[in-house]
Scaffold this motif. Structure first.
Motif, PDB file in Angstrom:
ATOM      1  N   ALA A 166      21.215  56.943   8.051  1.00 47.90           N
ATOM      2  CA  ALA A 166      20.887  56.760   6.829  1.00 47.90           C
ATOM      3  C   ALA A 166      19.588  55.818   6.775  1.00 47.90           C
ATOM      4  CB  ALA A 166      22.098  56.356   5.920  1.00 47.90           C
TER       5      ALA A 166
ATOM      6  N   ARG B  73      13.327  63.586   6.056  1.00 41.53           N
ATOM      7  CA  ARG B  73      14.477  63.517   5.264  1.00 41.53           C
ATOM      8  C   ARG B  73      15.597  62.619   5.794  1.00 41.53           C
ATOM      9  NH1 ARG B  73      15.104  65.511   0.305  1.00 41.53           N
ATOM     10  NH2 ARG B  73      17.369  66.010  -0.046  1.00 41.53           N
ATOM     11  N   LEU B  74      16.298  61.795   5.214  1.00 43.80           N
ATOM     12  CA  LEU B  74      17.262  60.847   5.751  1.00 43.80           C
ATOM     13  C   LEU B  74      18.811  61.626   5.442  1.00 43.80           C
ATOM     14  CD1 LEU B  74      16.040  57.546   3.695  1.00 43.80           C
ATOM     15  CD2 LEU B  74      15.870  58.063   6.116  1.00 43.80           C
TER      16      LEU B  74
ATOM     17  N   ASN C 267      16.804  60.375  -1.387  1.00 42.87           N
ATOM     18  CA  ASN C 267      16.781  61.855  -1.537  1.00 42.87           C
ATOM     19  C   ASN C 267      16.782  62.299  -2.704  1.00 42.87           C
ATOM     20  OD1 ASN C 267      16.725  61.776   1.313  1.00 42.87           O
ATOM     21  ND2 ASN C 267      18.830  62.276   1.592  1.00 42.87           N
TER      22      ASN C 267
ATOM     23  N   PRO D 288      22.238  60.592   4.345  1.00 49.11           N
ATOM     24  CA  PRO D 288      22.984  59.830   3.743  1.00 49.11           C
ATOM     25  C   PRO D 288      24.408  59.629   3.980  1.00 49.11           C
ATOM     26  CG  PRO D 288      22.129  61.077   2.031  1.00 49.11           C
ATOM     27  CD  PRO D 288      21.775  61.795   3.362  1.00 49.11           C
TER      28      PRO D 288
ATOM     29  N   VAL E 209      24.223  54.249   0.691  1.00 49.45           N
ATOM     30  CA  VAL E 209      23.703  54.523  -0.637  1.00 49.45           C
ATOM     31  C   VAL E 209      22.380  54.775  -0.967  1.00 49.45           C
ATOM     32  CG1 VAL E 209      24.160  54.120  -2.861  1.00 49.45           C
ATOM     33  CG2 VAL E 209      25.932  53.631  -1.579  1.00 49.45           C
ATOM     34  N   GLN E 210      21.623  53.913  -0.197  1.00 49.23           N
ATOM     35  CA  GLN E 210      20.073  53.925  -0.501  1.00 49.23           C
ATOM     36  C   GLN E 210      19.482  55.299  -0.248  1.00 49.23           C
ATOM     37  OE1 GLN E 210      18.007  50.559   1.238  1.00 49.23           O
ATOM     38  NE2 GLN E 210      16.969  52.112   2.533  1.00 49.23           N
ATOM     39  N   ALA E 211      20.098  55.857   0.921  1.00 47.50           N
ATOM     40  CA  ALA E 211      19.565  57.225   1.445  1.00 47.50           C
ATOM     41  C   ALA E 211      19.792  58.251   0.445  1.00 47.50           C
ATOM     42  CB  ALA E 211      20.159  57.778   2.937  1.00 47.50           C
ATOM     43  N   GLN E 212      20.901  58.124  -0.201  1.00 51.22           N
ATOM     44  CA  GLN E 212      21.317  59.087  -1.433  1.00 51.22           C
ATOM     45  C   GLN E 212      20.265  58.794  -2.660  1.00 51.22           C
ATOM     46  OE1 GLN E 212      25.222  58.110  -2.829  1.00 51.22           O
ATOM     47  NE2 GLN E 212      26.229  58.493  -0.986  1.00 51.22           N
TER      48      GLN E 212
END
Ligand SMILES: Nc1ncnc2c1ncn2[C@@H]1O[C@H](COP(=O)(O)OP(=O)(O)OP(=O)(O)O)[C@@H](O)[C@H]1O
Ligand SMILES: Nc1ncnc2c1ncn2[C@@H]1O[C@H](COP(=O)(O)OP(=O)(O)OP(=O)(O)O)[C@@H](O)[C@H]1O
Ligand code: SF4
Ligand code: SF4
Ligand SMILES: [Mg+2]
Ligand SMILES: [Mg+2]
Lengths: 334, 329
Positions: B256, B266-267, A196, B269, A190-193
């Motif tokens: 992620a 860019r990750l 971004n 998710p 969820v962190q990556a969402q």
């Protein structure tokens, strides 16, 4: 689109002094201490600056001082001219803060719609009859649905609440956002969402972002520049790729080596610099270079007296970085 | 004989009419001197699994099925006396938050001594000597002085050292460490992880390390079990799992995870979020978030399938099929 780089934030010689906490034991009150000591920092529009350092190093205090939530004892904070005056409300239009804990930062008895409408109303950001539409837009922009406006915070997961907190922060279109550990309470997937989302918002609105975190990897991914704090001072500032590849302060080098890395292959080869001892308390900041009690380079160089006697200033180096160590060139070669 | 062998361990939560499977058919093995990492996101059942292994679920709403063999002896539904004889002596546990585990108004020395004497009838002097030895072993500066201090007079890292000292007084064969460094700073985390490694070597102690941090796992663990929504989705040697992940969830986690050495900005998710444990989607619990979902995925829960080596297993219908696996990568 080309943007002219102009400073959004200029911090000069900023200090914050707190009254000593009522310490346990017999002493009644400890002496006042400097949580921040002579901070210099600039941020330009569209730029993300990462602020890292260990617990108690003063990261949150710096963020709060910038938004005016803690009184300063010395120095100046200049926020970009334009929209809004110098008072609290004017400052809020320029800079907004997002906090770590998405559970505590939203009012439990307000619907999401009420929470998002509040700043729009206070700052008269849009006409009253356009507020509902603007709230719907904000929700969609952060990946939620317009009908979520009718719900209460407890219906949302941690990641969704952080999206709501971000929507609230960008509602009045500030020129700068301070995000204080915004993903520390969230799971990796969820962190990556959220990371971004913050990155997209910064780019599309050309916002400056001060991103506070103790997670170097996260900062490395999100920020163009990184500032490292130790005991209320900045010890190194450099472009992210320079700082992570060739640190110029022994503390930065130790932090980098302590980052646990995925992939068994290189983990076995890499030997971390394990710093001895604990972070000293603010009440007993070591003389000279505040890092000398834990510094591996100081030990390696045979404990030079200079490190104990004089405080290295945050000096500008030729490659555009700043470091507060007497021997910056010897850090990377070690 | 293996030190620890867990087979199809299942933990159920029963509250009134409702029942939920918190841990679903977890299997793992662990030998002395080795470290096994149990990794998963918040709420995936890591702590519950650990409590079940050590027999600490109690008589509340949680109940365990399946098998946990410690040195050959079955622990699931074992007699309370059998469990008590193991807990703290042969199997010890440390937690994320040392402050809440320590008594704020009792000095460190007294707390360790009390804990020692709860497990073995010893004279106070003898217990004190053991406490000192343990504090020395965990690298505490000036152990005799530390014995007289109170928890609030210690730093977070020192408190965690005290907890580890308490845990290793009797040189346990198995240490369960539940997020032991999550609350600590990076440089202090590095100290504690180095200490755990050294203790594991010196005492030939097995470590079951619970964490959500893939970096910590990669650094510490010989083997890994990845949990998703209470189910093991992948297990194997650390290098195999991290270098050739076989389950789409493991791959998603790795994509992620921001890396300090990687320069891609860019990750990637994973969309959505994990399901609540009392309402898992039918079939593979990861299906609603999976990019490779097939119609059959939602029909039944996949079985573990061996990948590149017999000990590397993934619980995915694509696993083991070289063609489809190549497509997934
Ligand atoms: N309102 C306050 N009154 C007194 N002391 C304070 C106050 N706020 C912070 N401090 C102290 O100031 C120092 C810096 O705190 P700050 O919260 O800025 O650190 P931080 O770098 O954000 O740490 P963390 O990573 O734990 O969030 C700490 O020693 C803290 O205890
Ligand atoms: N005694 C209990 N009563 C009710 N629910 C419980 C109980 N014990 C565990 N649970 C639930 O079981 C699930 C798994 O919890 P557990 O603490 O094992 O997860 P975890 O993987 O350790 O998570 P974290 O990383 O947050 O520590 C959670 O949804 C939790 O709410
Ligand atoms: S000035 Fe000396 S003590 Fe300070 S960081 Fe540099 S080498 Fe270490
Ligand atoms: S079983 Fe199907 S849904 Fe589950 S991980 Fe494998 S491909 Fe994805
Ligand atoms: Mg903080
Ligand atoms: Mg847990």
């Amino acid at each position: 689109m080309m943007h002219v780089r102009r400073p959004v934030l200029e911090v000069q010689g900023l200090s914050v002094t707190f009254p000593g906490e009522a310490a346990g034991g017999f002493r009644k009150r400890a002496a006042p201490f400097k949580a921040l000591d002579g901070i210099d920092l600039t941020l330009t529009n569209g730029e993300a600056l990462g602020l890292i350092g260990e617990s108690g190093s003063g990261k949150t205090t710096l963020g709060k001082a910038i938004v005016g939530l803690v009184p300063t004892s010395a120095g100046t904070i200049t926020l970009e001219a334009g929209g809004g005056g110098a008072d609290r409300r004017g400052r809020a239009r320029k800079v907004q803060m997002v906090f770590q804990d998405p559970y505590a930062s939203l009012h439990p008895r307000q619907t999401i719609g009420q929470t998002l409408a509040e700043p729009l109303r206070i700052h008269k950001a849009v006409p009253v009859d356009a507020i509902e539409h603007k709230v719907a837009q904000l929700l969609e922009r952060v990946g939620l649905m317009p009908h979520h406006a009718l719900r209460y915070p407890q219906h949302f997961s941690g990641g969704q609440r952080q999206r709501i907190a971000i929507a609230r922060a960008i509602a009045i279109e500030p020129s700068m956002i301070i995000a204080d550990e915004p993903v520390s309470a969230l799971d990796v997937s969820v962190q990556a969402q959220i990371l971004n989302l913050l990155d997209d918002l910064r780019r599309e609105r050309n916002m400056a972002m001060l991103f506070i975190s103790h997670d170097l990897s996260v900062v490395r991914h999100l920020c163009q520049r990184i500032a490292v704090m130790y005991l209320g001072r900045i010890v190194e500032v450099a472009p992210a790729n320079v700082l992570t590849r060739r640190p110029a302060h022994p503390y930065t080098a130790a932090l980098l080596s302590a980052v646990p890395r995925v992939h068994a292959g290189n983990a076995s080869v890499r030997k971390p610099i394990v710093l001895a001892g604990d972070i000293p308390s603010h009440a007993a900041i070591p003389s000279g270079c505040p890092f000398h009690t834990r510094c591996w380079l100081y030990d390696k160089k045979g404990k030079p007296a200079q490190c104990r006697n004089a405080r290295p200033p945050l000096a500008q180096h030729d490659d555009g970085r700043q470091s507060a160590c007497f021997f910056p060139k010897e850090v990377a070669s070690a | 004989m293996r030190l620890l062998e867990v087979n199809d361990l299942t933990v159920t939560l029963n509250v009134g009419e409702r029942s939920a499977t918190i841990v679903d058919r977890l299997s793992l093995t662990l030998d002395r001197g080795r470290c096994l990492g149990l990794v998963g996101e918040s709420g995936s059942g890591k702590s519950t699994a650990a409590m079940a292994v050590i027999g600490l679920l109690g008589h509340g709403s949680l109940s365990a099925r399946g098998s946990v063999r410690f040195q050959g002896a079955e622990l699931v539904n074992a007699h309370a006396k059998t469990l008590r004889a193991l807990q703290g002596r042969e199997i010890a546990m440390i937690f994320q938050d040392p402050m809440s585990a320590l008594n704020p108004v009792q000095c460190i020395g007294d707390q360790i001594v009390e804990c020692v004497r709860a497990h073995e009838t010893l004279s106070k002097n003898k217990a004190q000597a053991l406490a000192l030895e343990a504090l020395k072993r965990v690298g505490m500066p000036d152990p005799p002085a530390m014995m007289r201090r109170y928890p609030h007079q210690l730093s977070g890292g020192q408190r965690q050292r005290v907890m580890i000292a308490m845990a290793i007084v009797f040189k346990p064969k198995l240490l369960i460490a539940d997020e032991p460094t999550t609350a600590l700073d990076l440089t202090i985390q590095a100290q504690i992880l180095a200490l755990l490694k050294q203790l594991s070597r010196d005492l030939d102690m097995a470590v079951l390390l619970i964490t959500h941090d893939l970096g910590v796992i990669s650094d510490m663990a010989d083997d890994i079990v990845v949990l998703y929504a209470g189910r093991p989705v992948e297990r194997g040697r650390t290098a195999d799992v991290l270098d050739h992940p076989g389950h789409p969830y493991t791959r998603g986690l790795l994509a992620a995870h921001p890396s300090i050495d990687d320069t891609t900005e860019r990750l990637t998710p994973i969309a959505g979020m994990p399901p609540p444990l009392w309402d898992r989607p039918p079939g593979c619990a990861f299906a609603p978030r999976c990019n490779h979902v097939q119609p059959t995925c939602t029909q039944r829960v996949p079985d573990p399938v061996a990948l590149d080596t017999p000990d590397h297993l993934a619980t995915c219908i694509l696993a083991g099929n070289t063609e489809t696996m190549a497509a997934v990568r």
